[in-house]
Design an enzyme around this catalytic site. Structure first.
Site, PDB file in Angstrom:
ATOM      1  N   LYS A 190     -20.001  10.045 -29.000  1.00  0.00           N
ATOM      2  CA  LYS A 190     -21.218  10.349 -28.236  1.00  0.00           C
ATOM      3  C   LYS A 190     -20.972  11.481 -27.257  1.00  0.00           C
ATOM      4  CE  LYS A 190     -23.250   5.802 -28.654  1.00  0.00           C
ATOM      5  NZ  LYS A 190     -23.276   4.463 -28.127  1.00  0.00           N
ATOM      6  N   ARG A 191     -19.759  11.489 -26.685  1.00  0.00           N
ATOM      7  CA  ARG A 191     -19.476  12.524 -25.697  1.00  0.00           C
ATOM      8  C   ARG A 191     -19.005  13.822 -26.341  1.00  0.00           C
ATOM      9  NH1 ARG A 191     -15.804   9.225 -21.722  1.00  0.00           N
ATOM     10  NH2 ARG A 191     -15.525   8.124 -23.664  1.00  0.00           N
TER      11      ARG A 191
END
Ligand code: GLU
Length: 315
Positions: free
Chosen positions: A245-246
């Site tokens: 996600k990051r």
């Protein structure tokens, strides 16, 4: 085809810490296919105990993403609303003397590991058990650790056919069940929830495979029935690195809001698995450019057949 004798309950358990990326969507798809292919129920469980990492908008975005992909669910749970359930389970272990308070900091643990033989090469650092021997000063806020049984636990994955055995004291160590800030740890919550929600089949990303023996051991200590485990590959980017996600992986939300067609996304997700025996590698068969999730059900059944799921090798 023999169906499993107990009705199947599956789950998708996202952490609402950001937007779902395609890798999360693929895991959600496979978990859904599994439950639906077996005529089972599918649960959506938000794993939101680590409130510092939760993004409040991520719940609704995840629901919309799943709906857009046509992956429905029969019941929804939020772990943050189930704290009493985890407290009960933890209390049972505490009363049985299976937990102990621990105030070791990360730094102290690292130092203790280095002083002893050091972490075995290629393994995660194992908590050296400092507070097992020297009970922690209870005035400081303490984490609670599980005194792992002196056992080797083996788990078989019914999808990959792999077996993983881990010696709990040597390879896992006493792990945290409740952090020193009072947050229940993932391993406790997942084991309690899967059991209390009647989950029979855990379909999830392969990153959690090494955590499975300790979860099975914890489930046994709590007297729970053991679910079947099916670990699915993580999606990687062009560098071979897993999507995060990051890490800027494309979000499902961006595709949805950008006007992409869900059918094309589903088709691409299915192709990305590269599971030839699923069907589209065979002569005369091609996966259309646009599919509905339900179109993929026969392919998942074929994958399960190939894995020996229906022939009784699974528990
Ligand atoms: N919440 C975990 C995640 O988003 C999944 C946990 C599980 O499936 O056991 O990676």
């Amino acid at each position: 085809m023999t169906a499993p004798s107990v009705p199947v309950v599956g789950r998708f358990a996202p952490s609402p810490t950001g937007a779902m990326h395609l890798g999360n969507a693929r895991t959600a798809l496979l978990a859904w296919l599994h439950a639906r292919a077996l005529g089972g129920r599918q649960l959506l469980r938000f794993e939101d105990l680590d409130t510092g990492r939760v993004r409040p908008w991520a719940y609704d975005t995840t629901r919309r993403d799943l709906e857009w992909l046509g992956l429905d669910w029969d019941a929804e749970y939020l772990q943050s609303e189930r704290l009493d359930v985890y407290a009960d389970a933890l209390a049972r272990l505490r009363v049985a003397g299976e937990t102990y308070p621990c105030t070791c900091t990360r730094r102290e643990i690292q130092a203790a590991i280095q002083e002893s033989a050091g972490a075995p090469h290629g393994h995660e650092p194992v908590y050296p058990g400092t507070c097992r021997v020297h009970p922690a000063d209870l005035d400081r806020s303490a984490a609670l650790r599980w005194r792992v049984p002196d056992e080797t636990v083996c788990v078989r994955d019914v999808l990959t056919g792999k077996t993983l055995c881990q010696n709990l004291p040597a390879e896992v160590g006493d792990f945290v069940l409740r952090r020193n800030d009072g947050v229940y740890a993932y391993h406790l919550a997942v084991v309690v929830d899967d059991a209390r929600m009647g989950v029979t089949d855990v379909v999830r990303g392969a990153d959690l495979w090494p955590a499975t023996p300790r979860q099975v051991a914890l489930g046994r200590a709590l007297g729970y029935a053991e679910p079947r485990y099916l670990h699915v590959p993580l999606m990687t980017d062009f560098r071979g690195e897993r999507l995060a996600k990051r890490g800027g992986a494309p979000s499902v939300q961006a595709l949805r809001e950008g006007g992409e067609d869900a059918g094309r996304v589903l088709s691409a997700l299915a192709r990305s698995l590269d599971w030839g025996p699923l069907g589209w590698g065979s002569p005369g068969w091609a996966l259309p450019d646009e599919v509905r999730a339900a179109d993929l059900l026969p392919l998942w059944r074929a994958r399960l057949t190939e894995a020996g799921f229906f022939t009784g090798s699974q528990t």
